[in-house]
Design a protein around this motif. Structure first.
Motif, PDB file in Angstrom:
ATOM      1  N   GLY A 132       0.781  -1.227   0.000  1.00 61.42           N
ATOM      2  CA  GLY A 132       0.000   0.000   0.000  1.00 61.42           C
ATOM      3  C   GLY A 132       0.814   1.279   0.000  1.00 61.42           C
ATOM      4  N   LYS A 133       2.128   1.184   0.131  1.00 63.14           N
ATOM      5  CA  LYS A 133       2.983   2.379   0.151  1.00 63.14           C
ATOM      6  C   LYS A 133       3.212   2.892  -1.275  1.00 63.14           C
ATOM      7  CE  LYS A 133       3.839   2.225   4.584  1.00 63.14           C
ATOM      8  NZ  LYS A 133       2.753   2.707   5.367  1.00 63.14           N
ATOM      9  N   SER A 134       3.485   4.174  -1.379  1.00 60.87           N
ATOM     10  CA  SER A 134       3.800   4.819  -2.656  1.00 60.87           C
ATOM     11  C   SER A 134       5.244   5.292  -2.629  1.00 60.87           C
ATOM     12  CB  SER A 134       2.880   6.023  -2.879  1.00 60.87           C
ATOM     13  OG  SER A 134       1.533   5.620  -2.890  1.00 60.87           O
ATOM     14  N   VAL A 135       5.757   5.674  -3.796  1.00 61.45           N
ATOM     15  CA  VAL A 135       7.123   6.198  -3.876  1.00 61.45           C
ATOM     16  C   VAL A 135       7.227   7.443  -2.995  1.00 61.45           C
ATOM     17  CG1 VAL A 135       8.852   7.238  -5.404  1.00 61.45           C
ATOM     18  CG2 VAL A 135       7.531   5.274  -6.185  1.00 61.45           C
ATOM     19  N   GLY A 136       8.287   7.502  -2.199  1.00 59.90           N
ATOM     20  CA  GLY A 136       8.511   8.634  -1.305  1.00 59.90           C
ATOM     21  C   GLY A 136       8.010   8.393   0.114  1.00 59.90           C
ATOM     22  N   GLU A 137       7.174   7.390   0.297  1.00 57.83           N
ATOM     23  CA  GLU A 137       6.675   7.091   1.633  1.00 57.83           C
ATOM     24  C   GLU A 137       7.694   6.262   2.408  1.00 57.83           C
ATOM     25  OE1 GLU A 137       2.200   6.695   2.355  1.00 57.83           O
ATOM     26  OE2 GLU A 137       2.503   5.653   0.445  1.00 57.83           O
ATOM     27  N   VAL A 138       7.514   6.226   3.717  1.00 55.88           N
ATOM     28  CA  VAL A 138       8.384   5.443   4.590  1.00 55.88           C
ATOM     29  C   VAL A 138       7.594   4.256   5.124  1.00 55.88           C
ATOM     30  CG1 VAL A 138       9.714   5.462   6.735  1.00 55.88           C
ATOM     31  CG2 VAL A 138       9.729   7.471   5.244  1.00 55.88           C
ATOM     32  N   ALA A 139       8.163   3.072   4.950  1.00 56.19           N
ATOM     33  CA  ALA A 139       7.548   1.853   5.475  1.00 56.19           C
ATOM     34  C   ALA A 139       8.205   1.536   6.809  1.00 56.19           C
ATOM     35  CB  ALA A 139       7.750   0.700   4.501  1.00 56.19           C
ATOM     36  N   GLU A 140       7.385   1.385   7.838  1.00 60.58           N
ATOM     37  CA  GLU A 140       7.897   1.023   9.152  1.00 60.58           C
ATOM     38  C   GLU A 140       7.591  -0.449   9.376  1.00 60.58           C
ATOM     39  OE1 GLU A 140       6.438   3.648  12.158  1.00 60.58           O
ATOM     40  OE2 GLU A 140       7.443   5.375  11.286  1.00 60.58           O
ATOM     41  N   VAL A 141       8.651  -1.227   9.652  1.00 61.15           N
ATOM     42  CA  VAL A 141       8.515  -2.671   9.800  1.00 61.15           C
ATOM     43  C   VAL A 141       8.907  -3.071  11.216  1.00 61.15           C
ATOM     44  CG1 VAL A 141       9.317  -4.899   8.953  1.00 61.15           C
ATOM     45  CG2 VAL A 141       9.034  -3.008   7.354  1.00 61.15           C
ATOM     46  N   GLN A 142       7.986  -3.754  11.891  1.00 58.54           N
ATOM     47  CA  GLN A 142       8.256  -4.226  13.254  1.00 58.54           C
ATOM     48  C   GLN A 142       9.122  -5.476  13.185  1.00 58.54           C
ATOM     49  OE1 GLN A 142       7.134  -2.796  16.279  1.00 58.54           O
ATOM     50  NE2 GLN A 142       8.610  -4.229  17.114  1.00 58.54           N
ATOM     51  N   VAL A 143      10.287  -5.426  13.808  1.00 61.23           N
ATOM     52  CA  VAL A 143      11.197  -6.570  13.898  1.00 61.23           C
ATOM     53  C   VAL A 143      11.474  -6.824  15.382  1.00 61.23           C
ATOM     54  CG1 VAL A 143      12.262  -6.230  11.627  1.00 61.23           C
ATOM     55  CG2 VAL A 143      13.214  -5.061  13.599  1.00 61.23           C
ATOM     56  N   PRO A 144      12.020  -7.982  15.716  1.00 65.97           N
ATOM     57  CA  PRO A 144      12.231  -8.303  17.137  1.00 65.97           C
ATOM     58  C   PRO A 144      12.985  -7.250  17.945  1.00 65.97           C
ATOM     59  CG  PRO A 144      12.579 -10.247  15.817  1.00 65.97           C
ATOM     60  CD  PRO A 144      12.371  -9.109  14.855  1.00 65.97           C
ATOM     61  N   ASN A 145      13.942  -6.557  17.319  1.00 63.78           N
ATOM     62  CA  ASN A 145      14.708  -5.582  18.090  1.00 63.78           C
ATOM     63  C   ASN A 145      14.244  -4.140  17.862  1.00 63.78           C
ATOM     64  OD1 ASN A 145      15.695  -5.376  15.531  1.00 63.78           O
ATOM     65  ND2 ASN A 145      17.851  -5.242  16.104  1.00 63.78           N
ATOM     66  N   GLY A 146      12.992  -3.960  17.446  1.00 65.46           N
ATOM     67  CA  GLY A 146      12.462  -2.610  17.282  1.00 65.46           C
ATOM     68  C   GLY A 146      11.759  -2.411  15.956  1.00 65.46           C
ATOM     69  N   ILE A 147      11.852  -1.182  15.462  1.00 63.09           N
ATOM     70  CA  ILE A 147      11.193  -0.839  14.202  1.00 63.09           C
ATOM     71  C   ILE A 147      12.252  -0.414  13.188  1.00 63.09           C
ATOM     72  CG2 ILE A 147       9.672   0.819  13.069  1.00 63.09           C
ATOM     73  CD1 ILE A 147       7.994   0.877  15.593  1.00 63.09           C
ATOM     74  N   MET A 148      12.188  -1.008  12.000  1.00 62.20           N
ATOM     75  CA  MET A 148      13.088  -0.621  10.903  1.00 62.20           C
ATOM     76  C   MET A 148      12.296   0.277   9.967  1.00 62.20           C
ATOM     77  SD  MET A 148      15.061  -4.173   9.987  1.00 62.20           S
ATOM     78  CE  MET A 148      16.191  -3.402   8.850  1.00 62.20           C
ATOM     79  N   LYS A 149      12.969   1.292   9.429  1.00 65.94           N
ATOM     80  CA  LYS A 149      12.304   2.207   8.507  1.00 65.94           C
ATOM     81  C   LYS A 149      12.972   2.116   7.142  1.00 65.94           C
ATOM     82  CE  LYS A 149      10.788   5.393  12.051  1.00 65.94           C
ATOM     83  NZ  LYS A 149      10.757   6.767  12.535  1.00 65.94           N
ATOM     84  N   PHE A 150      12.123   1.998   6.111  1.00 66.19           N
ATOM     85  CA  PHE A 150      12.597   1.896   4.732  1.00 66.19           C
ATOM     86  C   PHE A 150      11.950   2.984   3.892  1.00 66.19           C
ATOM     87  CE2 PHE A 150      12.707  -2.467   6.403  1.00 66.19           C
ATOM     88  CZ  PHE A 150      13.994  -2.833   6.099  1.00 66.19           C
TER      89      PHE A 150
END
Length: 157
Positions: A132-150
């Protein structure tokens, strides 16, 4: 009722080929192994017979799972997909905000995921975060050691 899963034409073909192989090659081999073990005498003390029957049971279970997956399989019509958002079959170039590393993934159904060839499942943590993300948006992904941002850099087919 079976769970609906979406596949590319290639993924659906692989699924059918695997099912046909199990039915046409492995199933007769399992029957042959049981027959050979049965011919060796007393079944109550025949470990080879027990092992062959167990292997046949596992094979039948695998065949049933594949048949269920095929019953719920739907072919994705790529011409109907929107290129402005990340969807199934989107090829997405992302940048990790923490280390600046850029990676390109293709989002596919669970059965087609293969990290070595850059295909990740839409149900994986990164896949879910990108949907559902578009170009320029930031995807926040929950991982065991916190949140990764892409950062979403590119979306293509």
């Amino acid at each position: 009722m079976s769970k609906v899963s979406y596949y590319t034409a290639e993924g659906l073909k692989k699924l059918r080929e695997e099912l046909n192989y199990l039915k046409d090659v492995e199933r007769p081999n399992a029957s042959r192994a049981i027959a050979e073990a049965r011919d060796k005498g007393d079944l109550s003390e025949n470990a080879e017979y027990d092992a062959a029957k167990e292997a046949q049971g596992m094979l039948e279970m695998k065949i049933a799972k594949l048949e269920e997956a095929l019953a719920g399989a739907r072919l994705i019509d790529e011409s109907q997909l929107d290129n402005s958002k990340v969807l199934v079959l989107s090829k997405v170039k992302i940048r990790n905000q923490t280390n600046g590393m850029e990676v390109t993934y293709t989002l596919v159904a669970d059965g087609e995921a293969d990290l070595a060839s850059g295909k990740i499942s839409v149900n994986s943590p990164i896949g879910k975060g990108l949907l559902g993300k578009s170009v320029g948006e930031v995807a926040e992904v929950q991982v065991p050691n916190g949140i990764m941002k892409f950062d979403v850099l590119e979306i293509s087919r």
